[in-house]
Design a protein around this motif. Structure first.
Motif, PDB file in Angstrom:
ATOM      1  N   UNK A 325       0.814  -1.216   0.000  1.00 42.62           N
ATOM      2  CA  UNK A 325       0.000   0.000   0.000  1.00 42.62           C
ATOM      3  C   UNK A 325       0.848   1.266   0.000  1.00 42.62           C
ATOM      4  N   UNK A 326       2.171   1.119   0.123  1.00 46.30           N
ATOM      5  CA  UNK A 326       3.042   2.301   0.118  1.00 46.30           C
ATOM      6  C   UNK A 326       3.040   2.924  -1.267  1.00 46.30           C
ATOM      7  N   UNK A 327       2.535   4.131  -1.421  1.00 43.63           N
ATOM      8  CA  UNK A 327       2.334   4.690  -2.768  1.00 43.63           C
ATOM      9  C   UNK A 327       3.613   5.118  -3.472  1.00 43.63           C
ATOM     10  N   UNK A 328       4.709   5.314  -2.732  1.00 45.68           N
ATOM     11  CA  UNK A 328       5.936   5.829  -3.337  1.00 45.68           C
ATOM     12  C   UNK A 328       7.062   4.800  -3.396  1.00 45.68           C
ATOM     13  N   UNK A 329       6.813   3.559  -2.985  1.00 51.32           N
ATOM     14  CA  UNK A 329       7.870   2.562  -2.879  1.00 51.32           C
ATOM     15  C   UNK A 329       8.453   2.240  -4.253  1.00 51.32           C
ATOM     16  N   UNK A 344       3.352 -10.009  -0.972  1.00 55.83           N
ATOM     17  CA  UNK A 344       2.003  -9.438  -1.021  1.00 55.83           C
ATOM     18  C   UNK A 344       1.433  -9.472  -2.435  1.00 55.83           C
ATOM     19  N   UNK A 345       0.228  -9.921  -2.565  1.00 52.66           N
ATOM     20  CA  UNK A 345      -0.380 -10.117  -3.888  1.00 52.66           C
ATOM     21  C   UNK A 345      -0.519  -8.810  -4.661  1.00 52.66           C
ATOM     22  N   UNK A 346      -0.636  -7.679  -3.953  1.00 53.58           N
ATOM     23  CA  UNK A 346      -0.817  -6.387  -4.615  1.00 53.58           C
ATOM     24  C   UNK A 346       0.496  -5.612  -4.765  1.00 53.58           C
ATOM     25  N   UNK A 347       1.623  -6.270  -4.495  1.00 51.32           N
ATOM     26  CA  UNK A 347       2.913  -5.580  -4.584  1.00 51.32           C
ATOM     27  C   UNK A 347       3.138  -5.067  -6.006  1.00 51.32           C
ATOM     28  N   UNK A 348       3.446  -3.781  -6.111  1.00 49.62           N
ATOM     29  CA  UNK A 348       3.663  -3.150  -7.411  1.00 49.62           C
ATOM     30  C   UNK A 348       2.445  -2.478  -7.988  1.00 49.62           C
ATOM     31  N   UNK A 349       1.293  -2.742  -7.414  1.00 52.55           N
ATOM     32  CA  UNK A 349       0.056  -2.168  -7.959  1.00 52.55           C
ATOM     33  C   UNK A 349      -0.070  -0.689  -7.639  1.00 52.55           C
ATOM     34  N   UNK A 350       0.350  -0.285  -6.430  1.00 58.31           N
ATOM     35  CA  UNK A 350       0.115   1.076  -5.963  1.00 58.31           C
ATOM     36  C   UNK A 350       1.357   1.959  -5.990  1.00 58.31           C
ATOM     37  N   UNK A 351       2.502   1.426  -6.391  1.00 61.67           N
ATOM     38  CA  UNK A 351       3.737   2.213  -6.325  1.00 61.67           C
ATOM     39  C   UNK A 351       4.576   1.957  -7.565  1.00 61.67           C
ATOM     40  N   UNK A 352       5.446   2.916  -7.934  1.00 60.92           N
ATOM     41  CA  UNK A 352       6.310   2.763  -9.115  1.00 60.92           C
ATOM     42  C   UNK A 352       7.530   1.901  -8.796  1.00 60.92           C
ATOM     43  N   UNK A 353       7.312   0.622  -8.471  1.00 62.30           N
ATOM     44  CA  UNK A 353       8.385  -0.274  -8.045  1.00 62.30           C
ATOM     45  C   UNK A 353       9.415  -0.447  -9.167  1.00 62.30           C
ATOM     46  N   UNK A 354      10.688  -0.171  -8.829  1.00 63.80           N
ATOM     47  CA  UNK A 354      11.773  -0.303  -9.812  1.00 63.80           C
ATOM     48  C   UNK A 354      12.698  -1.469  -9.497  1.00 63.80           C
ATOM     49  N   UNK A 371       3.181  -6.959 -10.330  1.00 61.26           N
ATOM     50  CA  UNK A 371       4.504  -6.491  -9.930  1.00 61.26           C
ATOM     51  C   UNK A 371       4.998  -5.336 -10.806  1.00 61.26           C
ATOM     52  N   UNK A 372       4.602  -5.338 -12.065  1.00 61.25           N
ATOM     53  CA  UNK A 372       5.064  -4.291 -12.989  1.00 61.25           C
ATOM     54  C   UNK A 372       3.887  -3.448 -13.478  1.00 61.25           C
ATOM     55  N   UNK A 373       2.905  -3.250 -12.603  1.00 57.64           N
ATOM     56  CA  UNK A 373       1.692  -2.530 -13.014  1.00 57.64           C
ATOM     57  C   UNK A 373       1.994  -1.104 -13.456  1.00 57.64           C
ATOM     58  N   UNK A 374       2.989  -0.461 -12.858  1.00 55.38           N
ATOM     59  CA  UNK A 374       3.338   0.918 -13.214  1.00 55.38           C
ATOM     60  C   UNK A 374       4.325   0.987 -14.382  1.00 55.38           C
TER      61      UNK A 374
END
Length: 986
Positions: A325-329, A344-354, A371-374
């Motif tokens: 849920x961390x929006x900036x991670x 976490x199943x939603x990892x990458x959904x809410x943040x620009x994970x690099x 994981x690469x939603x962004x």
């Protein structure tokens, strides 16, 4: 004429007084500085005021100078104290010049100055305590100079100071607790100084206005003070690269303004404190490479984090779902812990994970779909876990991916077609899983691919010809799969290919034509397939080939004689259908196993292949052999009789019989020529294991021969190893090719003794030369070159050998010097190969190493790794800088390391540096000394890797002054990316 001269005379005072007083003072400043680039060319006396001069700013109403900014102007000379005579001057900026000499107490005359920036210069000596008398000073920056001694305690008397930056100098002593009295201080930067081991002053917790505290690499020990919880305005806390211990104080969770907490590379332990929910501003949290335990607090993952680095600890439990849920991670690194459960199943959904790295844990379950939603994921590193299931189809559209590492998990199923062709991926590692299906021809779109590793899976079908279109491919490993068909002919187009491993498949056909295009190929392994046809002659053109394994196939015909042109560390042609003669270079007993199982290869090696015949023929052969044996016995008896007669007459050396001769390079001499030259007058060195001879060969070449004496049964029984020193050195050096590792030409076993033949080093060992009367020949540039050469050799052993090699006896006497004083690491008698991923240390029953070079952890453990080599090499650096032995009666109970640290603390660096060295190199010597001190850190975790040591030495030699990065108050100015990504290296 007289009248004309009189007019000129009258005009002189008028001209000199046309410039106001501020301008006249600045003219004196100009006279005291060297200006090679004419930066001060506009400073002339034809102007009324200096307000339009370069770097000069005036008050618009009074036209008096209030600022002088001459930064980055390449000015040289001592500090120009005439600046202090400008009555309205508030700012002096001379950063990034060549201002040298020392600051004196006269600096106190700059009473109105508010900003003083002398960073990135060549200032030396102590910092005058009179600086504290500048009552209006708000900003003091002396970063990246060569100031030494203590930080004055009077600095605690500053009344308006907001910024104090003293980083990147040579300060010793400890951080003054009086600095806690500067109530106005907002930014304190003291990192990268060789302070004596000391604790953090708790008084720094009184700095109520402090926003940035940067104390990285400051030799800090002990706990983090609880009082730091009072720093309510602190936004950046950086205590990295120290030896802090104890737990992370819970009071840090009171820092409501904190944006960045950097505590990596310390010895902190215990659990992460609860209460992170208070840190609503936290963006970056890095406590990697410590000894922390426990679970990841749920409160921590509920923050708006941008970067979370917890790798190299002992954390257990699961990863809280709330982290997704961390929006900036954008960065999540948790590798080398004991974490379990699913991501976490939603990892990458809410943040620009690099960047995601959870390697070396116990994670299980599937890769999250989002994981690469962004669309920004660059690194996906999941190696050595228990992940399962298929690769999500969604990742086939993740065009931002650069590194994909899924090795050693339990993945199954078919790899999505689009996933094979990711355009930016350069590392693709799917080894040791249960993937199935074919390699898609979409792989042609992965044009940046350098490393493709898919071994130990269940891939099947033909290898696609499109792999040959990957022009940047360096390594292709696809062993232990179910591939069929032929080797794609297009592979010969890969001129950069270094490794091709296709063994243990069902491949058929022959080796494709045109393999001479593999100009960079080092490793070719095609064993255990169904390949047939002849071995092409062109294989002899692969000049850098070291490993060739074609065993377990159906190759037929003759072995190309061109193999003699190669310098192979491994050759295996066994279990094929080859026939004919062996290449001359390999027709030796040592290569017998390379040719077994080829019925047509009999050559000159007895019993290489079985011969069948009727009993009559066998009887005839038996009689014939008996005759030859009898004749041989008569011949031997005659030779022995003649030999003893000859010995009595000549009184020469004893007879020796060559029982084993092994060469590793092309050589132009025989074992008998070596033996004939081992005379007493050619001994150039001796030690506990034997003697070293200088041998001049008939062809004019010179070699060094190390003769190891035989051991008694008692000594032999005391060994806790399967191989003796001779075998260890042969095994180690025989497969090494590096310019800074001594070259082993060949070896032989003569029964009573064993011989190792090396390239000859005309200048002997570093230890003998440095500590003899000839030590004065080693000027600083030569010593620096030796240090860098030796570091590159050790770096090769630690990082480039597979598996890595730990030398275990690094010392100056084991660093040899060629005719140009180039250094080679030598004597691998106790070297140890580090096997396996998790076997980072090697247990020893006895201490290996030499007195004065042995790392302090030997006091409580006999488990060693590459960090032990790094400590020993640090001692060698201190020898080069000081010119002193590692153990000297003058030190008393101390060794060289402790003597250097004590002397630096008490007397300064001038009493440490070898007086024979030219003082003009003092800056560079100081930087190299810093490297040596880091290498000899008492805790292994505080020592840099050899790869990092090489880089630091190169940086030390690039310029005579260090260049520090500028801090923006958010990220550490000296943030070490190597530390943060050490488990992610290819």
């Amino acid at each position: 004429m007289f009248f004309y001269l009189f007019l000129i005379f009258l005009s002189l005072p008028l001209t000199s007084h046309s410039l106001n007083q501020d301008g006249l003072f600045l003219q004196r400043v100009k006279l005291g500085l060297s200006d090679p680039t004419n930066a001060l060319s506009s400073w002339n006396d034809r102007d009324d005021t200096p307000c339009k001069w370069y770097g000069v700013t005036c008050d618009q109403s009074t036209h008096r100078v209030n600022s002088v900014d001459l930064s980055n102007s390449e000015l040289a000379g001592p500090f120009p104290y005439f600046l202090c005579r400008l009555p309205f001057l508030k700012s002096i900026n001379l950063a990034n010049n060549l201002i040298n000499s020392s600051l004196t107490a006269d600096i106190a005359t700059c009473q109105n100055v508010e900003v003083l920036d002398l960073s990135d210069n060549l200032l030396v000596g102590s910092v005058p305590e009179s600086l504290s008398e500048l009552r209006n000073l708000k900003s003091l920056s002396l970063t990246s100079n060569n100031f030494s001694g203590d930080i004055p305690r009077k600095f605690g008397q500053f009344q308006k100071l907001e910024l104090m930056s003293l980083a990147g100098n040579l300060f010793t002593g400890s951080i003054p607790r009086e600095l806690g009295n500067i109530s106005t201080l907002q930014n304190l930067q003291l990192g990268y100084n060789p302070f004596a081991p000391s604790q953090l002053p708790s008084e720094l917790g009184n700095l109520s206005n402090l926003a940035v505290l940067w104390l990285s690499n400051s030799n800090l020990v002990g706990p983090i003070p609880e009082s730091f919880g009072k720093l309510s305005r602190l936004s950046n806390l950086d205590l990295t690269l120290n030896r802090l211990s104890g737990s992370i104080p819970s009071s840090l969770t009171w820092l409501k303004s904190i944006e960045q907490i950097e505590l990596y590379n310390n010895s902190l332990s215990g659990e992460l404190p609860r209460g992170f929910l208070n840190l609503t501003m936290l963006r970056r949290f890095d406590v990697s490479t410590n000894q922390l335990t426990g679970t990841i607090p749920t409160q921590l993952t509920q923050l708006e984090l941008e970067s979370l680095n917890l790798f190299e600890n002992r954390l257990e439990g699961t990863l809280p779902e709330s982290i997704a849920k961390s929006p900036n991670l954008y960065e999540l690194k948790l590798f080398n812990n004991k974490l379990t459960g699913e991501l976490p199943s939603q990892l990458g959904l809410n943040s620009p994970l690099k960047r995601l790295d959870v390697s070396y844990n116990g994670f299980s379950g599937k890769i999250p779909e989002k994981l690469c939603a962004k669309g920004e994921l660059e690194d996906m590193i999941l190696i050595y876990n228990s992940f399962s299931g298929k690769i999500p189809e969604s990742l086939g559209k993740c065009n931002s991916l650069g590194r994909v590492r899924l090795k050693s998990n339990r993945f199954t199923g078919v790899v999505p077609e689009e996933f094979w062709g990711l355009p930016r991926v350069y590392l693709f590692e799917l080894e040791e899983n249960s993937f199935s299906g074919k390699v898609s021809n979409r792989i042609a779109s992965a044009y940046n691919l350098s490393v493709l590793k898919i071994s130990k899976n269940q891939f099947s079908g033909n290898l696609p010809m499109e792999i040959g279109f990957l022009g940047k491919l360096i390594e292709f490993s696809a062993s232990n799969n179910l591939f069929t068909g032929s080797i794609p002919a297009s592979l010969v187009n890969l001129s950069t290919l270094n490794t091709l491993v296709l063994d243990d498949n069902e491949l058929s056909g022959g080796i494709p034509a045109g393999i001479q295009g593999w100009k960079s190929l080092n490793d070719l392994s095609l064993s255990n397939n169904k390949l047939s046809g002849s071995i092409p002659d062109e294989i002899g053109s692969l000049q850098v080939l070291n490993y060739l394994d074609l065993s377990g196939n159906y190759f037929s015909g003759k072995i190309p004689v061109q193999l003699d042109d190669l310098k192979l560390n491994l050759l295996n042609l066994s279990n094929n259908m080859l026939s004919g003669a062996l290449p001359p270079l390999y027709a030796k007993e040592i290569y017998r196993s390379s040719f077994l199982g080829n019925p047509g290869l009999c050559g000159d090696l007895e019993d290489l292949c079985p011969q069948e015949g009727d009993s009559k023929k066998q009887s005839y052969l038996w009689i014939l052999r008996s005759i030859f044996v009898l004749a041989g016995l008569v011949f031997v008896v005659g030779v022995v009789w003649f030999y003893f007669k000859y010995q009595n007459f000549k009184k020469a050396k004893k007879v020796v019989t060559i029982s084993k001769w092994r060469s590793f390079h092309k050589i132009g001499f025989s074992e008998f020529e070596i033996l004939d030259c081992l005379k007493e007058d050619s001994v150039i060195g001796s030690g506990g294991s034997g003697r070293v001879y200088k041998v001049v060969l008939s062809n004019g070449d010179t070699v060094a021969v190390k003769k190891l004496s035989g051991e008694s049964k008692k000594e032999d029984a005391s060994r806790n190893s399967d191989k003796d020193e001779f075998e260890a050195e042969v095994e180690t050096l025989g497969k090494i090719r590096h310019k800074n590792i001594v070259r082993l030409w060949c070896c032989c076993n003569t029964g009573d003794s064993k011989l190792l033949v090396y390239e000859y080093m005309p200048n002997g060992s570093l230890g003998d030369l440095l500590h003899s009367s000839k030590g004065g020949l080693l000027e600083w540039p030569t010593r620096y070159k030796i240090a860098l050469d030796a570091a590159e050799g050790l770096s090769y052993l630690h990082h480039d050998c597979v598996p890595p090699i730990v030398h275990r006896d690094v010392k100056s006497n084991n660093i040899l010097l060629d005719a140009e004083f180039g250094a080679r690491v030598a004597d691998f008698g106790v070297a140890k190969v580090v096997q396996g991923v998790n076997k980072r240390t090697e247990s020893m029953s006895v201490i290996a190493g030499s007195c004065g070079y042995i790392a302090p952890e030997y006091a409580y453990t006999l488990r060693v790794n590459e960090k032990s080599d790094i400590y020993s090499f640090g001692v060698v650096i201190l020898e080069l800088v000081t010119g002193r032995l590692p153990i000297d009666p003058e030190f008393g109970e101390k060794d060289l390391v402790k003597w250097v640290c004590t002397t630096l603390d008490q007397n300064g660096i001038d009493h440490v540096i070898d007086p024979k060295l030219d003082s003009s190199y003092k800056d560079e010597i100081s930087k190299v000394l810093e490297v040596g001190l880091r290498c000899t850190s008492s805790l292994p975790i505080g020592r840099p890797s050899m790869r990092r040591v090489v880089k630091m030495l190169q940086e030390a030699g690039m310029a005579n002054k260090p260049k520090a990065n500028k801090s923006d108050g958010k990220l550490s100015p000296y943030y070490n990316e190597e530390v943060s990504d050490q488990a992610s290296l290819v």
